[in-house]
Design an enzyme around this catalytic site. Structure first.
Site, PDB file in Angstrom:
ATOM      1  N   HIS A 175      26.744   7.025 -51.063  1.00 14.84           N
ATOM      2  CA  HIS A 175      28.032   6.807 -50.364  1.00 14.84           C
ATOM      3  C   HIS A 175      27.954   5.418 -49.720  1.00 14.84           C
ATOM      4  O   HIS A 175      27.707   4.433 -50.398  1.00 14.84           O
ATOM      5  CB  HIS A 175      28.217   7.976 -49.376  1.00 14.84           C
TER       6      HIS A 175
ATOM      7  N   ASP B 171      31.624  -1.308 -52.942  1.00 15.34           N
ATOM      8  CA  ASP B 171      30.349  -1.841 -52.466  1.00 15.34           C
ATOM      9  C   ASP B 171      29.784  -2.955 -53.347  1.00 15.34           C
ATOM     10  O   ASP B 171      28.841  -3.636 -52.957  1.00 15.34           O
ATOM     11  CB  ASP B 171      29.328  -0.704 -52.352  1.00 15.34           C
TER      12      ASP B 171
ATOM     13  N   ARG C 246      39.688  -2.443 -53.893  1.00  7.19           N
ATOM     14  CA  ARG C 246      38.979  -3.073 -52.767  1.00  7.19           C
ATOM     15  C   ARG C 246      38.016  -4.126 -53.315  1.00  7.19           C
ATOM     16  O   ARG C 246      37.851  -5.202 -52.736  1.00  7.19           O
ATOM     17  CB  ARG C 246      38.238  -2.004 -51.946  1.00  7.19           C
TER      18      ARG C 246
ATOM     19  N   SER D  72      31.936  11.443 -45.967  1.00 13.56           N
ATOM     20  CA  SER D  72      32.071  11.185 -44.523  1.00 13.56           C
ATOM     21  C   SER D  72      33.337  11.831 -43.956  1.00 13.56           C
ATOM     22  O   SER D  72      33.289  12.503 -42.915  1.00 13.56           O
ATOM     23  CB  SER D  72      32.036   9.682 -44.230  1.00 13.56           C
TER      24      SER D  72
ATOM     25  N   HIS E 169      32.175   5.837 -59.755  1.00 12.14           N
ATOM     26  CA  HIS E 169      32.850   6.458 -58.614  1.00 12.14           C
ATOM     27  C   HIS E 169      33.171   7.909 -58.932  1.00 12.14           C
ATOM     28  O   HIS E 169      33.402   8.252 -60.095  1.00 12.14           O
ATOM     29  CB  HIS E 169      34.144   5.710 -58.265  1.00 12.14           C
TER      30      HIS E 169
HETATM   31  N1  HAX Z   1      24.378   3.780 -62.612  1.00 13.09           N
HETATM   32  C1  HAX Z   1      23.673   4.690 -63.313  1.00 13.09           C
HETATM   33  N2  HAX Z   1      24.064   5.944 -63.543  1.00 13.09           N
HETATM   34  C2  HAX Z   1      25.273   6.284 -63.071  1.00 13.09           C
HETATM   35  C3  HAX Z   1      26.086   5.388 -62.361  1.00 13.09           C
HETATM   36  C4  HAX Z   1      25.594   4.083 -62.129  1.00 13.09           C
HETATM   37  N3  HAX Z   1      26.260   3.189 -61.424  1.00 13.09           N
HETATM   38  N4  HAX Z   1      27.230   6.023 -62.041  1.00 13.09           N
HETATM   39  C5  HAX Z   1      27.122   7.293 -62.504  1.00 13.09           C
HETATM   40  N5  HAX Z   1      25.929   7.437 -63.124  1.00 13.09           N
HETATM   41  C6  HAX Z   1      25.357   8.693 -63.677  1.00 13.09           C
HETATM   42  C7  HAX Z   1      25.242   9.701 -62.562  1.00 13.09           C
HETATM   43  O1  HAX Z   1      24.054   9.487 -61.803  1.00 13.09           O
HETATM   44  C8  HAX Z   1      25.275  11.014 -63.298  1.00 13.09           C
HETATM   45  O2  HAX Z   1      23.966  11.233 -63.807  1.00 13.09           O
HETATM   46  P1  HAX Z   1      23.320  12.721 -63.848  1.00 13.09           P
HETATM   47  O3  HAX Z   1      24.314  13.582 -64.570  1.00 13.09           O
HETATM   48  O4  HAX Z   1      22.040  12.496 -64.605  1.00 13.09           O
HETATM   49  O5  HAX Z   1      23.128  13.133 -62.430  1.00 13.09           O
HETATM   50  C9  HAX Z   1      26.201  10.711 -64.471  1.00 13.09           C
HETATM   51  O6  HAX Z   1      26.279   9.276 -64.574  1.00 13.09           O
HETATM   52  C10 HAX Z   1      27.586  11.240 -64.280  1.00 13.09           C
HETATM   53  O7  HAX Z   1      28.067  10.790 -63.042  1.00 13.09           O
HETATM   54  P2  HAX Z   1      29.621  10.507 -62.817  1.00 13.09           P
HETATM   55  O8  HAX Z   1      30.360  11.766 -63.127  1.00 13.09           O
HETATM   56  O9  HAX Z   1      30.026   9.265 -63.523  1.00 13.09           O
HETATM   57  O10 HAX Z   1      29.688  10.150 -61.278  1.00 13.09           O
HETATM   58  P3  HAX Z   1      29.454  11.095 -60.014  1.00 13.09           P
HETATM   59  O11 HAX Z   1      30.777  11.515 -59.521  1.00 13.09           O
HETATM   60  O12 HAX Z   1      28.435  12.144 -60.267  1.00 13.09           O
HETATM   61  O13 HAX Z   1      28.780  10.050 -59.010  1.00 13.09           O
HETATM   62  C11 HAX Z   1      28.542   8.012 -57.821  1.00 13.09           C
HETATM   63  C12 HAX Z   1      29.535   9.011 -58.411  1.00 13.09           C
HETATM   64  C13 HAX Z   1      29.327   6.997 -56.999  1.00 13.09           C
HETATM   65  C14 HAX Z   1      27.567   8.757 -56.899  1.00 13.09           C
HETATM   66  C15 HAX Z   1      27.777   7.321 -58.977  1.00 13.09           C
HETATM   67  O14 HAX Z   1      28.690   6.612 -59.782  1.00 13.09           O
HETATM   68  C16 HAX Z   1      26.683   6.394 -58.476  1.00 13.09           C
HETATM   69  O15 HAX Z   1      25.591   6.855 -58.170  1.00 13.09           O
HETATM   70  N6  HAX Z   1      26.965   5.035 -58.381  1.00 13.09           N
HETATM   71  C17 HAX Z   1      26.025   4.106 -57.841  1.00 13.09           C
HETATM   72  C18 HAX Z   1      25.960   4.235 -56.321  1.00 13.09           C
HETATM   73  C19 HAX Z   1      27.233   3.723 -55.671  1.00 13.09           C
HETATM   74  O16 HAX Z   1      27.760   2.666 -56.016  1.00 13.09           O
HETATM   75  N7  HAX Z   1      27.740   4.475 -54.686  1.00 13.09           N
HETATM   76  C20 HAX Z   1      28.906   4.072 -53.901  1.00 13.09           C
HETATM   77  C21 HAX Z   1      30.185   4.796 -54.317  1.00 13.09           C
HETATM   78  C22 HAX Z   1      31.366   4.337 -53.510  1.00 13.09           C
HETATM   79  C23 HAX Z   1      31.267   4.876 -52.138  1.00 13.09           C
HETATM   80  O17 HAX Z   1      31.359   6.057 -51.842  1.00 13.09           O
HETATM   81  N8  HAX Z   1      31.010   4.010 -51.212  1.00 13.09           N
HETATM   82  O18 HAX Z   1      30.846   4.448 -49.976  1.00 13.09           O
END
Ligand code: HAX
Length: 432
Positions: free
Chosen positions: A263, A373, A318, A233, A309
């Site tokens: 996000h 979150d 947080r 964002s 994250h």
């Molecule tokens: N559950 C399952 N798998 C997860 C995971 C989770 N909570 N967190 C990471 N992974 C997976 C990723 O999907 C990724 O898989 P692929 O390689 O197959 O695509 C792998 O682990 C490596 O990811 P990473 O390096 O640990 O994390 P990224 O930087 O790629 O992604 C995310 C960060 C926040 C998108 C990820 O941890 C996620 O999807 N979490 C769940 C959704 C979430 O809570 N989002 C909110 C984040 C905070 C925010 O921005 N709020 O606004």
């Protein structure tokens, strides 16, 4: 003139001098390299932009202008915005002054309500909220000044005015979206003299006999305010703003990014997962039940929302702050108890699942800990805000403070149009 405006007039020359000195003395210093994996991987870790409002340290989390979040957890959002922008804590008079500035600008034009009432009944609240901001673009002081002709040195001034206009109206618009979208009755007006957080709580129209919900809203709006410059964002708002699109365009664009499930939308997904778990097991689940359901979720190819994250490698402060609020105010609430228990189980599940992924030749999960979150939804739910699909709007009201503070700073120091270089696979192969 508000005291915040006067403060900015005093300190902006210093920001400009600092920027000029840094460019002169360190302009050729390398900040970062970018590998092919980083270019494909969302530029994780590439240091390619400047942000002064806040910093996210992987092992510490959010630091606002040098203050770790949990050291300043009791700030009201008015104080947060002042701090984000100036790097200084406002005194009581400056805080009251900002409240009065919001009072002057809080009235939402009627056409905004007309647009919101005309939208399809099943519109997502984020779509309604972002549309309301965009539809007000014609009010932009920045656009008006730009069209008339202004010097670059003045860019920050109408940006500041737009920022205050937007921030003053967001609680009313957000509360209006809630009442329209979920058929809660008439719009409740802004109360002059009441602070930003309590006003928002009041306009949502939920019962709050002991003021606990207003207190939660102040905390919520403070905690979500900013997360440095590279998140989807902030980065989107920055990029759109760098084209000198006015703050209405830039903030609405940034919030469209916040509406993504990886996000800001994760907060709606997160409480959904908690309630699903409780429904499946008929109440607060045991640790074993949570473990089984978490594995089931992962094996179905889904993420556990609220965990992991892109930058953080520890429990998000947080989350810690919200968890402390929960223990203090609503310790007996079953949804909160479930969130708390999930926190004791899911990191171990993610660690085990990550090992399985690595054995199967996939990436490890970089962070097993909860993010912002994971915990906020249970608190909102307790106070009667049960419509999950609304939660990202609350996040948006808060995050607008960070995006707008960054925009003002960028206009003040004259940050350039964003234009990184992209390459294609042929180019990458040619490097071998
Ligand atoms: N559950 C399952 N798998 C997860 C995971 C989770 N909570 N967190 C990471 N992974 C997976 C990723 O999907 C990724 O898989 P692929 O390689 O197959 O695509 C792998 O682990 C490596 O990811 P990473 O390096 O640990 O994390 P990224 O930087 O790629 O992604 C995310 C960060 C926040 C998108 C990820 O941890 C996620 O999807 N979490 C769940 C959704 C979430 O809570 N989002 C909110 C984040 C905070 C925010 O921005 N709020 O606004």
């Amino acid at each position: 003139m508000s005291s915040l405006y006067q403060k900015l007039e005093t300190i902006i020359p210093d920001w400009r001098a600092e920027r000029a000195a840094v460019l002169k003395e360190s302009g050729s210093v390398e900040l970062s390299k970018c590998t092919v994996a980083q270019a494909y991987g969302g530029m994780r870790g590439v240091k390619g932009m400047v942000c002064e409002t806040s910093l996210v340290e992987p092992d510490k989390g959010l630091i606002i202008q040098g203050y770790p979040l949990l050291d300043i957890k009791d700030l009201w959002p008015e104080e947060t915005f002042y701090l984000l922008l100036t790097g200084e804590m406002p005194d009581e008079a400056a805080k009251k002054d900002l409240m009065a500035e919001y009072d002057k600008r809080a009235n939402v034009p009627d056409y905004v309500w007309d647009v919101l009432y005309a939208m399809p009944e099943d519109s997502h609240p984020m779509c309604m909220f972002d549309t309301a901001i965009l539809v007000m673009e014609k009010e932009s002081a920045f656009r008006e000044w730009y069209d008339k002709g202004m010097t670059k040195a003045d860019y920050w001034k109408p940006t500041y005015e737009d920022a205050l206009q937007i921030l003053a109206k967001l609680p009313s618009i957000a509360a209006g979206v809630y009442r329209i979208r979920y058929n809660k009755g008439d719009i409740i007006p802004w109360t002059p003299g009441l602070d930003w957080g309590a006003n928002y709580a009041n306009m949502l129209g939920l019962k709050d006999p002991d003021g606990g919900f207003a207190q939660l809203m102040r905390l919520y709006l403070h905690f979500h305010c900013d997360h440095e410059g590279g998140n989807v964002s902030a980065n989107t708002c920055h990029t759109v703003g760098s084209a000198l699109s006015d703050p209405y365009y830039a903030v609405s664009a940034g919030l469209n990014g916040l509406a993504g499930p990886l996000h800001g939308l994760a907060n709606q997904e997160c409480l959904n997962w908690i309630i699903e778990t409780m429904d499946k097991f008929g109440g607060v689940p045991t640790e074993d039940q949570i473990r089984d359901y978490a594995f089931e979720t992962l094996k179905a190819g889904k993420v556990i929302p609220g965990y992991g994250h892109a930058v953080l490698r520890v429990t998000d402060p947080r989350f810690t702050g919200f968890n402390q609020f929960g223990h203090e105010y609503i310790a007996d609430d079953p949804v909160f108890q479930t969130v708390d228990r999930v926190f004791t189980v899911v990191p171990k599940v993610l660690e085990a699942f990550s090992e399985e992924r690595v054995k199967a030749g996939k990436n490890p999960i970089a962070n097993f800990w909860p993010n912002v979150d994971a915990g906020s939804g249970a608190l909102l739910y307790h106070y009667g805000l049960e419509e999950f699909s609304y939660y990202t709007v609350l996040f948006s009201v808060s995050r607008s403070m960070g995006m707008l503070a960054q925009l003002i700073w960028n206009r003040a120091v004259g940050t350039a149009l964003t234009r990184p270089k992209s390459v294609g696979i042929k180019y990458i192969n040619s490097l071998k």
